[in-house]
Design a protein around this motif. Structure first.
Motif, PDB file in Angstrom:
ATOM      1  N   LEU A 144     -29.774  23.418 -10.585  1.00 41.27           N
ATOM      2  CA  LEU A 144     -29.913  22.201 -11.396  1.00 41.27           C
ATOM      3  C   LEU A 144     -30.666  21.120 -10.629  1.00 41.27           C
ATOM      4  O   LEU A 144     -31.454  20.364 -11.202  1.00 41.27           O
ATOM      5  N   LEU A 145     -30.455  21.048  -9.320  1.00 43.86           N
ATOM      6  CA  LEU A 145     -31.173  20.036  -8.533  1.00 43.86           C
ATOM      7  C   LEU A 145     -32.664  20.365  -8.431  1.00 43.86           C
ATOM      8  O   LEU A 145     -33.498  19.457  -8.387  1.00 43.86           O
ATOM      9  N   PHE A 158     -34.000  19.200 -11.607  1.00 43.94           N
ATOM     10  CA  PHE A 158     -34.112  17.736 -11.552  1.00 43.94           C
ATOM     11  C   PHE A 158     -35.368  17.329 -10.794  1.00 43.94           C
ATOM     12  O   PHE A 158     -36.132  16.460 -11.233  1.00 43.94           O
ATOM     13  N   LYS A 159     -35.622  17.980  -9.649  1.00 45.45           N
ATOM     14  CA  LYS A 159     -36.822  17.643  -8.873  1.00 45.45           C
ATOM     15  C   LYS A 159     -38.092  17.889  -9.683  1.00 45.45           C
ATOM     16  O   LYS A 159     -39.049  17.132  -9.585  1.00 45.45           O
ATOM     17  N   THR A 197     -38.424  17.872 -13.031  1.00 46.62           N
ATOM     18  CA  THR A 197     -38.550  17.131 -14.289  1.00 46.62           C
ATOM     19  C   THR A 197     -38.231  15.647 -14.152  1.00 46.62           C
ATOM     20  O   THR A 197     -38.585  14.867 -15.024  1.00 46.62           O
ATOM     21  N   LYS A 198     -37.482  15.297 -13.099  1.00 46.52           N
ATOM     22  CA  LYS A 198     -36.948  13.939 -12.920  1.00 46.52           C
ATOM     23  C   LYS A 198     -35.953  13.556 -14.027  1.00 46.52           C
ATOM     24  O   LYS A 198     -35.602  12.389 -14.183  1.00 46.52           O
ATOM     25  N   ASN A 199     -35.525  14.522 -14.808  1.00 48.11           N
ATOM     26  CA  ASN A 199     -34.553  14.203 -15.849  1.00 48.11           C
ATOM     27  C   ASN A 199     -33.136  14.169 -15.248  1.00 48.11           C
ATOM     28  O   ASN A 199     -32.633  15.185 -14.768  1.00 48.11           O
ATOM     29  N   PRO A 200     -32.493  12.990 -15.294  1.00 43.87           N
ATOM     30  CA  PRO A 200     -31.199  12.849 -14.609  1.00 43.87           C
ATOM     31  C   PRO A 200     -30.090  13.729 -15.175  1.00 43.87           C
ATOM     32  O   PRO A 200     -29.064  13.919 -14.513  1.00 43.87           O
ATOM     33  N   LYS A 201     -30.291  14.289 -16.370  1.00 45.82           N
ATOM     34  CA  LYS A 201     -29.200  15.108 -16.915  1.00 45.82           C
ATOM     35  C   LYS A 201     -28.913  16.306 -16.017  1.00 45.82           C
ATOM     36  O   LYS A 201     -27.773  16.771 -15.917  1.00 45.82           O
ATOM     37  N   TYR A 202     -29.957  16.802 -15.325  1.00 48.70           N
ATOM     38  CA  TYR A 202     -29.746  17.958 -14.447  1.00 48.70           C
ATOM     39  C   TYR A 202     -28.952  17.562 -13.192  1.00 48.70           C
ATOM     40  O   TYR A 202     -28.061  18.277 -12.758  1.00 48.70           O
ATOM     41  N   ALA A 203     -29.319  16.410 -12.623  1.00 52.29           N
ATOM     42  CA  ALA A 203     -28.608  15.959 -11.415  1.00 52.29           C
ATOM     43  C   ALA A 203     -27.145  15.660 -11.750  1.00 52.29           C
ATOM     44  O   ALA A 203     -26.236  15.942 -10.965  1.00 52.29           O
ATOM     45  N   GLN A 204     -26.944  15.101 -12.940  1.00 54.61           N
ATOM     46  CA  GLN A 204     -25.582  14.785 -13.354  1.00 54.61           C
ATOM     47  C   GLN A 204     -24.727  16.058 -13.510  1.00 54.61           C
ATOM     48  O   GLN A 204     -23.562  16.088 -13.119  1.00 54.61           O
TER      49      GLN A 204
END
Ligand code: 9MR
Ligand code: 9MR
Length: 589
Positions: free
Chosen positions: A468-469, A472-473, A475-482
């Motif tokens: 998921l991280l 996130f890297k 796409t920069k979409n925070p839903k993945y980091a969350q």
């Protein structure tokens, strides 16, 4: 094997029936603990969720732990039904509270959650302890009190006189000839050293360094090398790298599958374990995992040439030789049963018998390409990016090759159609994880299906977090980091067992891991910073203390339980990565 009492169990028994009775009372209460939460804490800006079990209650309060004052009154979510147990749970979301402090969640009719913190750098200690966990696993070195605290112990297993097993005999190294193969990490709760499992472990640790180099500069764990101007994560990895280098037969480049006793040691301290040790049969999976690790190490350590002169070169040479051996031996699979039919003594320790080396080719090819920039290494390598991406495990390392290809795509000027297909595959893997997150009983991507609860399920949660991280890297979409953060919350207590799975952390902590030093050292607290394997409904250990068969609850904090409560380097490594990467990302904001 008959069950025998360890020194620690005897010590506890001697403390008296009061203590034993008391500890049972506590675990009985804990089993009913109706509010589950990450017992370490949350970032001020992060998502903050607790799980309330049961059908009836619809409201919760967040309270300040020191004053007891209510900070927030909130409504619980609609009920969710657990797909494994049928139990009902609701979500308490207190993300709006950002003020640093110590808190707990309370539902008056049910009770209080564990206390936790809201603060910056909230996972700093978790990340450092998980990395330090590797120091405690070091073979062939004293762990003095200065670094090991109350878990100080003498060196175990010098491994300077290791026998060549009949299965590994060659012209220059006949059966029972002696090699020196010291250092490395103990694999797990046992004292053997396995190349295949070292592969994914090293790949994960070294990738943390390559993905977050500046964070790693200040990622300090108080190990003997801490002040040598090299990040601790690399110093720690070097302890195992030097061992791995000795596992290659210099005559032909093939790599021995493992260094092991014929049988598992008893529950004794490392220095008390003195049985003869062997290196066994060379194999393709071990050799290619070795190649991948050597290639990645060469890339990293060439920037530390002044500290470790010649090391990077040795890694390059070893990688190339291993690759050549594998080219000549593309599918030599390790089958312990077959080996035992042909050779003596029989070896019955961990098999790590991978039945398919295709994914090792992908990983090794990618690492060799990234090291040498020679596209030749990608010839005949099938990334199969049109197939669903597999989550990394010791037997499935293809995705580690994806991560490396993407990390260096620009620098290597890789064919963009290949890079794009790999990126797409990672993102669609992450998207699949996120489907139906809102319906999950613990609001985690971990545990959507019972398959997640395999032997070492904690590493499934951690490796999902890592994937998921990467998404996130990309796409920069925070839903993945969350969601990655949600899996760390799972590991730290927001799960169906209520345990925080990292030793030394949490108010409901793992106290009895299947870990020989922790059992035998006579110290009540287990060695800290080790990640328990986690729920595994197969219960292969047949321990009698499991209290549930539901996939997500099938865990027992009992040292008999190697199937649910062992620790292992390939589980700790993604814990280090996930917690450290979240810290690194939080510092970047
Ligand atoms: O201690 C061993 C552990 O590290 C392994 O993961 C596990 C499965 O291979 O085996 C454990 O050893 C047990 C053995 O398999 C059966 N007899 C009891 C051993 C110690 O509990
Ligand atoms: O992690 C391994 C798991 O995937 C296997 O199902 C299991 C049984 O073969 O073995 C696990 O690895 C163990 C290894 O064989 C010996 N050291 C301890 C490891 C963790 O339990």
């Amino acid at each position: 094997m008959p069950f025998s009492l360890s020194r620690k169990q005897i010590t506890i028994a001697f403390i008296g029936s009061l203590f034993v009775g008391f500890s049972h009372l506590i675990s009985a209460q804990n089993a009913a603990e109706p509010i589950r939460v990450n017992q370490v804490g949350f970032y001020p800006n992060g998502q903050k969720i607790a799980i309330v079990l049961g059908e009836k209650q619809t409201a919760f309060e967040l309270k300040d732990a020191s004053s007891g004052k209510t900070v927030l009154k909130g409504k619980l979510s609609e009920p969710r039904i657990n797909q494994h147990s049928g139990k009902t749970s609701r979500i308490a979301d207190f993300s709006s509270v950002r003020k640093a402090g110590k808190y707990f969640v309370e539902v008056p009719a049910l009770g209080k959650s564990a206390a936790f913190e809201i603060k910056e750098k909230v996972f700093k200690d978790v990340a450092a302890a998980s990395l330090k966990g590797f120091y405690y696993q070091r073979v062939s070195i004293d762990l003095p009190e200065k670094f090991a605290g109350k878990w100080a112990r003498p060196a175990g297993h010098p491994d300077d006189k290791v026998l060549i097993h009949a299965s590994a005999a060659s012209e220059s190294r006949p059966e029972n000839s002696v090699i020196s193969s010291p250092r490395g990490w103990y694999d797990a709760g046992d004292y053997n050293k396995y190349i295949v499992n070292s592969g994914i472990t090293m790949g994960t640790m070294l990738s943390l360094y390559e993905d977050y180099p500046s964070f790693c500069e200040n990622f300090i764990t108080n190990i003997p090398e801490s002040n040598n101007g090299v990040p601790d994560v690399l110093d720690e990895a070097l302890w195992n790298l030097r061992w791995m280098l000795t596992m290659q037969d210099p005559a032909d480049g093939g790599v021995y599958h493992k260094l092991t006793n014929p049988r598992f040691d008893g529950m004794i301290m490392p220095h008390a374990a003195k049985n003869p040790r062997y290196v066994v049969q060379k194999g393709t999976a071990a050799t290619l995992d070795f190649v991948a690790v050597m290639a990645q190490s060469a890339r990293i350590f060439k920037n530390f040439e002044n500290k470790f002169p010649g090391l990077a070169d040795s890694c390059v040479t070893a990688a190339v030789k291993g690759w050549e051996w594998a080219k000549k031996n593309p599918v030599v699979l390790y089958s312990q049963d077959e080996m035992n039919k042909k050779f003596d003594p029989d070896v019955v320790t961990g098999a790590y018998g991978d039945r398919d080396a295709k994914d090792e080719w992908v990983w090794a090819g990618a690492e060799m390409y990234a090291l040498t920039k020679k596209a030749d290494y990608l010839k005949d390598i099938n990334f199969s990016a049109d197939q669903p991406m597999p989550l990394p495990t010791w037997s499935q390392v293809k995705t580690l090759g994806y991560y490396t290809m993407i990390r260096f795509a620009e620098e290597l000027k890789t064919d963009p159609s290949l890079t794009n297909s790999l990126k797409k595959n990672i993102i669609s893997f992450a998207d699949n994880l996120l489907i139906d997150l809102e319906k999950q009983p613990y609001h985690t991507v971990m545990g959507k299906t019972a398959k997640d609860y395999s032997w070492g399920s904690s590493s499934v949660a951690a490796n999902q977090g890592i994937a998921l991280l990467y998404a996130f890297k990309l796409t920069k979409n925070p839903k993945y980091a969350q969601a990655a953060q949600g899996n760390l919350d799972y590991l730290l207590g927001r799960n169906a067992t209520g345990y925080c799975f990292l030793t030394g952390f949490g108010s409901k902590r793992v106290m009895h891991p299947h870990h020989r030093p922790s059992v035998a050292d006579g110290i009540v607290d287990p060695v800290p910073g080790l990640l328990s394997g986690g729920p595994n409904p197969a219960q292969q250990d047949k321990c009698t203390t499991y209290t549930s068969k539901f996939a997500d609850e099938s865990f027992t904090d009992d040292d008999c339980s190697y199937a649910s409560n062992e620790i292992a380097i390939n589980w700790n490594a993604p814990m280090v990565y996930l917690s450290a990467a979240l810290e690194a990302l939080s510092e970047m904001k």
